[in-house]
Motif scaffolding. Structure first.
Motif, PDB file in Angstrom:
ATOM      1  N   PRO A 192      59.637  -7.389  12.740  1.00 58.80           N
ATOM      2  CA  PRO A 192      58.181  -7.347  13.024  1.00 58.80           C
ATOM      3  C   PRO A 192      57.635  -5.924  13.002  1.00 58.80           C
ATOM      4  O   PRO A 192      56.535  -5.690  12.489  1.00 58.80           O
ATOM      5  N   LEU A 193      58.406  -4.963  13.515  1.00 59.67           N
ATOM      6  CA  LEU A 193      57.940  -3.577  13.507  1.00 59.67           C
ATOM      7  C   LEU A 193      57.829  -3.059  12.077  1.00 59.67           C
ATOM      8  O   LEU A 193      56.866  -2.379  11.719  1.00 59.67           O
ATOM      9  N   GLY A 194      58.799  -3.407  11.243  1.00 61.98           N
ATOM     10  CA  GLY A 194      58.763  -2.986   9.843  1.00 61.98           C
ATOM     11  C   GLY A 194      57.545  -3.551   9.128  1.00 61.98           C
ATOM     12  O   GLY A 194      56.871  -2.860   8.375  1.00 61.98           O
ATOM     13  N   LYS A 195      57.264  -4.846   9.382  1.00 60.56           N
ATOM     14  CA  LYS A 195      56.089  -5.465   8.758  1.00 60.56           C
ATOM     15  C   LYS A 195      54.809  -4.813   9.254  1.00 60.56           C
ATOM     16  O   LYS A 195      53.858  -4.634   8.496  1.00 60.56           O
ATOM     17  N   LEU A 196      54.794  -4.442  10.536  1.00 60.81           N
ATOM     18  CA  LEU A 196      53.611  -3.793  11.100  1.00 60.81           C
ATOM     19  C   LEU A 196      53.393  -2.425  10.452  1.00 60.81           C
ATOM     20  O   LEU A 196      52.268  -2.057  10.110  1.00 60.81           O
ATOM     21  N   VAL A 197      54.481  -1.683  10.250  1.00 58.75           N
ATOM     22  CA  VAL A 197      54.375  -0.369   9.600  1.00 58.75           C
ATOM     23  C   VAL A 197      53.883  -0.522   8.169  1.00 58.75           C
ATOM     24  O   VAL A 197      53.026   0.231   7.716  1.00 58.75           O
ATOM     25  N   ILE A 198      54.428  -1.512   7.445  1.00 57.39           N
ATOM     26  CA  ILE A 198      53.998  -1.735   6.061  1.00 57.39           C
ATOM     27  C   ILE A 198      52.516  -2.108   6.017  1.00 57.39           C
ATOM     28  O   ILE A 198      51.754  -1.585   5.200  1.00 57.39           O
ATOM     29  N   ALA A 199      52.083  -3.001   6.919  1.00 54.82           N
ATOM     30  CA  ALA A 199      50.685  -3.423   6.947  1.00 54.82           C
ATOM     31  C   ALA A 199      49.766  -2.247   7.262  1.00 54.82           C
ATOM     32  O   ALA A 199      48.732  -2.069   6.617  1.00 54.82           O
ATOM     33  N   ALA A 200      50.159  -1.433   8.244  1.00 49.66           N
ATOM     34  CA  ALA A 200      49.338  -0.277   8.608  1.00 49.66           C
ATOM     35  C   ALA A 200      49.240   0.706   7.454  1.00 49.66           C
ATOM     36  O   ALA A 200      48.178   1.273   7.196  1.00 49.66           O
ATOM     37  N   THR A 201      50.343   0.906   6.736  1.00 48.84           N
ATOM     38  CA  THR A 201      50.337   1.819   5.595  1.00 48.84           C
ATOM     39  C   THR A 201      49.424   1.299   4.491  1.00 48.84           C
ATOM     40  O   THR A 201      48.639   2.059   3.920  1.00 48.84           O
ATOM     41  N   LEU A 202      49.515   0.010   4.200  1.00 52.93           N
ATOM     42  CA  LEU A 202      48.667  -0.567   3.155  1.00 52.93           C
ATOM     43  C   LEU A 202      47.188  -0.446   3.529  1.00 52.93           C
ATOM     44  O   LEU A 202      46.359  -0.098   2.684  1.00 52.93           O
ATOM     45  N   ILE A 203      46.866  -0.736   4.786  1.00 53.58           N
ATOM     46  CA  ILE A 203      45.468  -0.632   5.230  1.00 53.58           C
ATOM     47  C   ILE A 203      44.972   0.805   5.116  1.00 53.58           C
ATOM     48  O   ILE A 203      43.856   1.056   4.651  1.00 53.58           O
ATOM     49  N   ALA A 204      45.824   1.764   5.511  1.00 54.70           N
ATOM     50  CA  ALA A 204      45.421   3.172   5.435  1.00 54.70           C
ATOM     51  C   ALA A 204      45.176   3.580   3.984  1.00 54.70           C
ATOM     52  O   ALA A 204      44.201   4.272   3.683  1.00 54.70           O
ATOM     53  N   VAL A 205      46.043   3.146   3.071  1.00 57.80           N
ATOM     54  CA  VAL A 205      45.877   3.492   1.651  1.00 57.80           C
ATOM     55  C   VAL A 205      44.587   2.887   1.108  1.00 57.80           C
ATOM     56  O   VAL A 205      43.833   3.559   0.392  1.00 57.80           O
ATOM     57  N   ILE A 206      44.316   1.634   1.466  1.00 56.23           N
ATOM     58  CA  ILE A 206      43.096   0.978   0.977  1.00 56.23           C
ATOM     59  C   ILE A 206      41.852   1.683   1.514  1.00 56.23           C
ATOM     60  O   ILE A 206      40.904   1.942   0.769  1.00 56.23           O
ATOM     61  N   VAL A 207      41.863   2.019   2.810  1.00 52.14           N
ATOM     62  CA  VAL A 207      40.705   2.697   3.414  1.00 52.14           C
ATOM     63  C   VAL A 207      40.486   4.059   2.762  1.00 52.14           C
ATOM     64  O   VAL A 207      39.349   4.425   2.443  1.00 52.14           O
TER      65      VAL A 207
END
Length: 40
Positions: free
Chosen positions: A14-29
């Motif tokens: 779950p932590l890995g998925k959270l890190v991946i999701a946060a990274t993707l959101i940051a890149v998109i923003v």
């Protein structure tokens, strides 16, 4: 079976998925901000 073993990178946790999701959101923003500022 090799497929049943845990992911050695820890990305399936779950932590890995959270890190991946946060990274993707940051890149998109950042991409949206970049194109928004350079559209004029």
């Amino acid at each position: 079976m090799l497929l049943l073993q845990a992911d050695p990178t820890g990305m399936s946790t779950p932590l890995g998925k959270l890190v991946i999701a946060a990274t993707l959101i940051a890149v998109i923003v950042l991409a949206i901000r970049f194109f928004w500022q350079n559209r004029r």
